[in-house]
Scaffold this active site. Sequence first.
Site, PDB file in Angstrom:
ATOM      1  N   TRP A  58      -7.062  -0.935   1.613  1.00 44.45           N
ATOM      2  CA  TRP A  58      -5.841  -1.206   0.845  1.00 44.45           C
ATOM      3  C   TRP A  58      -5.101  -2.428   1.373  1.00 44.45           C
ATOM      4  CZ3 TRP A  58      -6.064   0.419  -3.719  1.00 44.45           C
ATOM      5  CH2 TRP A  58      -6.733   1.608  -4.014  1.00 44.45           C
ATOM      6  N   ASP A  78       3.268  -0.712   2.772  1.00 44.63           N
ATOM      7  CA  ASP A  78       2.688   0.140   1.726  1.00 44.63           C
ATOM      8  C   ASP A  78       2.623   1.566   2.267  1.00 44.63           C
ATOM      9  OD1 ASP A  78       1.173   1.547  -0.068  1.00 44.63           O
ATOM     10  OD2 ASP A  78      -0.522   0.157  -0.077  1.00 44.63           O
ATOM     11  N   LYS A 106       0.410  10.575  -4.464  1.00 44.88           N
ATOM     12  CA  LYS A 106      -0.055  11.215  -3.235  1.00 44.88           C
ATOM     13  C   LYS A 106       1.009  12.174  -2.685  1.00 44.88           C
ATOM     14  CE  LYS A 106      -2.751   7.066  -2.308  1.00 44.88           C
ATOM     15  NZ  LYS A 106      -4.063   7.575  -2.681  1.00 44.88           N
TER      16      LYS A 106
END
Length: 358
Positions: A101, A170, A194
Amino acid sequence: MRAYNFCAGPAALPEAVLQQAQAELVNYHGKGLSVMEMSHRSADYVAIAEQAEQDLRDLLAIPSNYKVLFLQGGASQQFAMIPMNLLRGKSSADYVNTGMWSDKAIKEAKKFCQVNVVASDESNHFRAVPAFESWQLNSDAAYLHYTPNETIHGVQYDFIPEVDVPLVADFSSIILAEPLDVSKFGLIYAGAQKNIGPAGLVVVIVREDLLGDVLKGTPTMLDYKIHADNASMYNTPSTYAWYLSGLVFKWLKAEGGLSAMAEVNRRKAAKLYAAIDASEFYANPVAKPNRSMMNVPFTLANPALDKVFLKEAEANGLLNLAGHRSVGGMRASIYNAVPEAAVDTLVSFMTDFAKRHG
């Protein structure tokens, strides 16, 4: 009976939240319609949105000089929005690469500026966080971007970087798992699917002084200040995802807040890692100081048993344990909504499976 869902995202939602949403689905609070059918500018929906923001502010103790945005496009769209909004006249930004990511964020940022990768664990197959003392920071960078928890490789930072430029993070797979000092950051973003709510929403928490100086040609919809000035309703937002996220925030507060949630999360992770470490049948490749509290990857001693493991796990009500397609193996994502009983059941299954197949 509901199964235990270990999916990395879209992930498990609290059963109490699902039950409340079910009860309110057709006729919200006697209004004669569903939240999904409401105008986002109606008094009823604005009240839902404002309460959700306030509950999130309460949970994270967000300072008053930060804007909270409920946007679309997921965390991946933020990979572009961040340089568009935060370069502010500068030509470079610092990034740390600790997994897939952060690597995606780096590749997207390179379309807008010079990216200085200050540290990377790629050569080590993303098994640890590079020591802060080794980072090659650029004093003229517009900001520093990092990913506190890498969902795929299960790598979590054991520190918050202290730098002289705005810190951007993030938090998609770790937000709301434990208390967080928001004031240390210039911008925090997190895909909802999530630990916040369903897919279709991204939450951005941004310090006000960073708004309003975008790259020339930045589309209106990608300007944080436009969204901040319009209370995240410049266009029609993801109304139902926002509503469900608000229910999750209320659930978290009822559970005792983030300190209480952190205690449960640490217990869950400790139980699962202990089971892995105590067995020669399972292994986790991540350096112990950087093992994720939310995403636990593990491998079997004999990869030929992977499909058997997954099939038997599913038969026992343990779902979505396959590792990411890029790394293989197994992965148990144990977010807030995954109860401790789920981890206990998984550990018991793993122990039994190892005895029968080891």
